[in-house]
Design an enzyme around this catalytic site. Structure first.
Site, PDB file in Angstrom:
ATOM      1  N   ARG A  83      36.659  42.450  47.243  1.00  0.00           N
ATOM      2  CA  ARG A  83      38.022  42.931  45.866  1.00  0.00           C
ATOM      3  C   ARG A  83      37.492  43.103  45.463  1.00  0.00           C
ATOM      4  O   ARG A  83      36.525  42.917  44.764  1.00  0.00           O
ATOM      5  CB  ARG A  83      38.624  40.912  46.020  1.00  0.00           C
ATOM      6  CG  ARG A  83      39.936  41.222  45.051  1.00  0.00           C
ATOM      7  CD  ARG A  83      40.059  39.950  44.486  1.00  0.00           C
ATOM      8  NE  ARG A  83      41.574  40.163  43.339  1.00  0.00           N
ATOM      9  CZ  ARG A  83      41.268  39.816  41.891  1.00  0.00           C
ATOM     10  NH1 ARG A  83      40.217  39.602  41.542  1.00  0.00           N
ATOM     11  NH2 ARG A  83      41.701  40.390  40.865  1.00  0.00           N
ATOM     12  N   HIS A 129      41.974  46.891  36.745  1.00  0.00           N
ATOM     13  CA  HIS A 129      41.619  45.858  36.233  1.00  0.00           C
ATOM     14  C   HIS A 129      41.256  45.908  34.890  1.00  0.00           C
ATOM     15  O   HIS A 129      40.221  46.219  34.726  1.00  0.00           O
ATOM     16  CB  HIS A 129      40.578  45.640  37.248  1.00  0.00           C
ATOM     17  CG  HIS A 129      40.270  44.093  36.535  1.00  0.00           C
ATOM     18  ND1 HIS A 129      39.751  43.000  37.985  1.00  0.00           N
ATOM     19  CD2 HIS A 129      40.125  43.406  35.039  1.00  0.00           C
ATOM     20  CE1 HIS A 129      39.505  42.131  37.751  1.00  0.00           C
ATOM     21  NE2 HIS A 129      39.646  41.746  36.605  1.00  0.00           N
ATOM     22  N   GLU A 178      45.727  40.721  36.821  1.00  0.00           N
ATOM     23  CA  GLU A 178      46.853  39.347  35.118  1.00  0.00           C
ATOM     24  C   GLU A 178      47.215  40.259  34.124  1.00  0.00           C
ATOM     25  O   GLU A 178      45.929  40.503  32.859  1.00  0.00           O
ATOM     26  CB  GLU A 178      44.760  39.103  35.152  1.00  0.00           C
ATOM     27  CG  GLU A 178      43.848  38.099  36.007  1.00  0.00           C
ATOM     28  CD  GLU A 178      42.558  37.280  35.441  1.00  0.00           C
ATOM     29  OE1 GLU A 178      42.857  37.294  34.134  1.00  0.00           O
ATOM     30  OE2 GLU A 178      42.399  36.119  36.183  1.00  0.00           O
ATOM     31  N   ASN A 318      44.894  33.671  40.390  1.00  0.00           N
ATOM     32  CA  ASN A 318      43.501  33.719  39.795  1.00  0.00           C
ATOM     33  C   ASN A 318      44.192  32.130  38.800  1.00  0.00           C
ATOM     34  O   ASN A 318      44.994  31.974  37.881  1.00  0.00           O
ATOM     35  CB  ASN A 318      43.211  34.256  39.107  1.00  0.00           C
ATOM     36  CG  ASN A 318      43.087  36.310  39.334  1.00  0.00           C
ATOM     37  OD1 ASN A 318      43.191  36.338  40.435  1.00  0.00           O
ATOM     38  ND2 ASN A 318      42.542  37.578  38.755  1.00  0.00           N
ATOM     39  N   TYR A 320      41.428  29.430  36.943  1.00  0.00           N
ATOM     40  CA  TYR A 320      40.125  28.773  36.144  1.00  0.00           C
ATOM     41  C   TYR A 320      39.972  27.599  35.717  1.00  0.00           C
ATOM     42  O   TYR A 320      38.675  26.784  35.731  1.00  0.00           O
ATOM     43  CB  TYR A 320      38.960  29.538  35.217  1.00  0.00           C
ATOM     44  CG  TYR A 320      38.921  30.853  35.217  1.00  0.00           C
ATOM     45  CD1 TYR A 320      38.013  31.207  36.418  1.00  0.00           C
ATOM     46  CD2 TYR A 320      39.780  32.651  35.457  1.00  0.00           C
ATOM     47  CE1 TYR A 320      37.467  32.716  36.550  1.00  0.00           C
ATOM     48  CE2 TYR A 320      39.903  33.419  37.041  1.00  0.00           C
ATOM     49  CZ  TYR A 320      38.051  33.244  37.294  1.00  0.00           C
ATOM     50  OH  TYR A 320      37.601  34.710  37.550  1.00  0.00           O
ATOM     51  N   GLU A 388      41.559  34.679  41.918  1.00  0.00           N
ATOM     52  CA  GLU A 388      40.379  34.490  41.419  1.00  0.00           C
ATOM     53  C   GLU A 388      40.054  33.092  41.420  1.00  0.00           C
ATOM     54  O   GLU A 388      40.949  32.488  41.229  1.00  0.00           O
ATOM     55  CB  GLU A 388      39.562  35.255  40.394  1.00  0.00           C
ATOM     56  CG  GLU A 388      39.435  36.755  40.306  1.00  0.00           C
ATOM     57  CD  GLU A 388      39.896  37.301  38.786  1.00  0.00           C
ATOM     58  OE1 GLU A 388      39.310  36.883  37.546  1.00  0.00           O
ATOM     59  OE2 GLU A 388      39.821  37.960  38.791  1.00  0.00           O
TER      60      GLU A 388
HETATM   61  C1  PNW Z   1      39.524  36.280  34.392  1.00  0.00           C
HETATM   62  N1  PNW Z   1      42.372  32.867  30.244  1.00  0.00           N
HETATM   63  O1  PNW Z   1      39.843  36.133  33.444  1.00  0.00           O
HETATM   64  C2  PNW Z   1      39.168  38.264  34.693  1.00  0.00           C
HETATM   65  O2  PNW Z   1      40.177  38.530  36.191  1.00  0.00           O
HETATM   66  C3  PNW Z   1      38.290  38.623  35.306  1.00  0.00           C
HETATM   67  O3  PNW Z   1      37.893  39.993  34.525  1.00  0.00           O
HETATM   68  C4  PNW Z   1      36.811  37.805  34.787  1.00  0.00           C
HETATM   69  O4  PNW Z   1      35.292  38.310  34.479  1.00  0.00           O
HETATM   70  C5  PNW Z   1      36.980  36.283  35.004  1.00  0.00           C
HETATM   71  O5  PNW Z   1      38.585  36.011  35.021  1.00  0.00           O
HETATM   72  C6  PNW Z   1      36.695  35.180  33.817  1.00  0.00           C
HETATM   73  O6  PNW Z   1      37.040  35.077  32.198  1.00  0.00           O
HETATM   74  C7  PNW Z   1      40.779  35.384  31.913  1.00  0.00           C
HETATM   75  O7  PNW Z   1      41.741  32.071  29.275  1.00  0.00           O
HETATM   76  C8  PNW Z   1      40.456  35.741  31.299  1.00  0.00           C
HETATM   77  O8  PNW Z   1      42.777  31.512  30.984  1.00  0.00           O
HETATM   78  C9  PNW Z   1      41.212  34.406  30.380  1.00  0.00           C
HETATM   79  C10 PNW Z   1      41.388  33.174  31.159  1.00  0.00           C
HETATM   80  C11 PNW Z   1      41.009  33.506  33.260  1.00  0.00           C
HETATM   81  C12 PNW Z   1      40.699  34.135  33.612  1.00  0.00           C
END
Ligand code: PNW
Length: 479
Positions: A83, A129, A178, A318, A320, A388
């Site tokens: 991706r 992106h 995102e 996505n 995290y 992601e």
């Molecule tokens: C994503 N949060 O960003 C992006 O899609 C990527 O480009 C980036 O490198 C990756 O995750 C890691 O940061 C995020 O605050 C930014 O929850 C912020 C958050 C989650 C994802």
């Protein structure tokens, strides 16, 4: 139910999609190669004090020159799905009036896609992106101008060009990656490009604040719907690909078992994910947002609603981390904050003892991904792909990264929760993309944060596999 003989040793169906992701500005470099012109991220990263260490994406992982080696790296990993995103500023140039095709840039992506095809790797491509051509921000009102027909027309032309010239080699298109992140960070907090901050601060290239994020979301959703309509009417039948969007969300759990906190957690999910998902399903923003945001939240016209409803063939998610959320009364925040953050009337924290990533905003709580997938599946009945998920490593040298156990623990923990969502809960999750193939330009954190399965030495551009890369090869690439 999954038949036993279709199940791999990793417990997933044999046809489950395993892939890794990247994004153009984070890895490509080659800022002026192929006649590329500046995006809002070039301008932002070259603004003093905007990015940690003064880092920019000028060179990044230099993939623009090293792409053959990096495809070989993917092959070495046994990767079958990749991706990545296109740089709009590489695909097109500004002619003083509008964006027009940039042949050297299109040729680069065309060669790259051919390279993936030869290596037996399926391409999943994101159009946007976060890297808006600077000219469209400066001269055409960008995403931040209310009801901006000009940006919708430009995005539609860009999408059409991409489908026409590259579509024969792309399995899945994602219009935006995102939108939550670039809207809140770029047009309210101001810590991402284009760095719009509340008008009263008198700083920044445009006024962010408590109205602009909702103006941006409305333009972005309408642009998404236009691009999907083009793909479906002109390209889907001949090219056979699918099209969608990638939305991100951290899961929200109530801090206590009070009814107020349960409602607060639900509200947080509506403000984060429902903000984007609900218009795609029902043609309007969530009721919780209508209530709290009131007149600052724009409306969609009947024509716009019609284009929005059902404009995804699948859903990219996505994810995290997870937040513990509690209810706050109006004004209790006391931090004079306004906008998306304040509109929710919640306060978010982390659970005690959750492992801390290098990025301050990330802690590991694997069960949150299962919770989020179930929340999504209760609302959206189509296929879900985790587009992601990954870990910001606490290892900062090649040797330490090669032995990094925390990243591996994160991947084993989170992928197991995906398996439980699929096998135990019946959530139609069909794929999982780790973030990221390579360490790369982590936006406002520059090169100080490392999400790659491969460590990158930014002096030599040498790539070193981390422990999780070996795990990926043995347990994700093999059935
Ligand atoms: C994503 N949060 O960003 C992006 O899609 C990527 O480009 C980036 O490198 C990756 O995750 C890691 O940061 C995020 O605050 C930014 O929850 C912020 C958050 C989650 C994802």
């Amino acid at each position: 139910a999954v038949e036993a003989n279709d199940t791999c040793a990793n417990g997933f169906p044999a046809d489950f999609v395993w892939g890794l992701g990247t994004a153009a500005y984070q890895i490509e470099g080659g800022w002026n190669a192929t006649n590329r012109s500046p995006s809002i991220w070039d301008v932002f990263s070259h603004t003093k004090g905007a990015v940690a260490g003064g880092d920019t994406g000028d060179v990044a992982d230099d993939v623009i020159h090293r792409w053959r080696d990096d495809i070989a790296l993917m092959s070495e990993l046994g990767l079958k799905h990749y991706r990545f995103s296109l740089s709009w500023s590489r695909m097109m140039s500004w002619d003083g009036h509008s964006m027009v095709p940039n042949e050297p840039g299109i040729a680069w992506y065309s060669d790259f896609l051919d390279g993936l095809l030869e290596a037996g790797i399926t391409a999943h491509v994101t159009l946007y992106h976060w890297d808006l051509p600077q000219a469209l921000h400066e001269h055409r009102g960008g995403w931040h101008t209310p009801d901006n027909e000009r940006i919708l027309t430009e995005f539609e032309a860009y999408a059409t060009l991409a489908f026409e010239r590259l579509g024969s080699r792309v399995a899945t298109w994602f219009t935006f990656n995102e939108p939550w992140t670039f809207t809140v960070s770029g047009y309210s907090a101001g810590n991402h490009a284009p760095g719009c901050v509340p008008a009263q601060s008198g700083r920044g290239p445009c006024a962010g604040g408590d109205v602009t994020p909702y103006v941006v979301s409305t333009n972005v959703l309408n642009a998404h719907a236009r691009a999907v309509a083009v793909y479906r009417t002109r390209f889907a039948a001949t090219l056979g690909g699918r099209i969608s969007i990638t939305l991100n969300c951290e899961f929200a759990r109530p801090l206590t078992n009070s009814a107020a906190d349960a409602a607060a957690a639900e509200r947080a999910l509506q403000f984060w994910l429902g903000w984007w998902l609900e218009p795609l399903l029902s043609g309007d923003y969530p009721a919780a947002m209508r209530r709290n945001v009131g007149e600052r939240l724009p409306s969609f016209s009947p024509e716009q609603r019609e284009l929005l409803i059902g404009s995804i063939d699948l859903l990219g998610i996505n994810h995290y981390s997870t937040h513990m959320v509690r209810d706050v009364a109006d004004g209790e925040r006391g931090d004079a904050s306004s906008g998306w953050e304040a509109d929710q009337h919640v306060v978010a924290t982390f659970g005690a003892g959750w492992p801390q990533a290098a990025s301050p905003w990330q802690r590991s709580y694997p069960a949150g991904l299962r919770g989020l997938l179930n929340w999504v599946a209760a609302r959206y009945k189509g296929d879900i792909y985790v587009t992601e998920n990954g870990w910001s490593c606490n290892s900062f040298t090649a040797a330490a990264a090669a032995a990094d156990q925390e990243q591996l623990d994160y991947y084993t923990g989170y992928t197991e929760q995906v398996r439980l969502a699929l096998v135990e809960d019946g959530v139609p999750v069909r794929g999982y993309f780790g973030w990221s193939l390579l360490d790369n330009f982590e936006w406002a954190d520059g090169y100080s944060k490392r999400f790659g399965l491969y460590y990158v030495n930014y002096t030599t551009q040498q790539r070193t596999p981390k422990k999780a890369a070996a795990w990926w090869k043995e347990t994700r690439s093999a059935c």
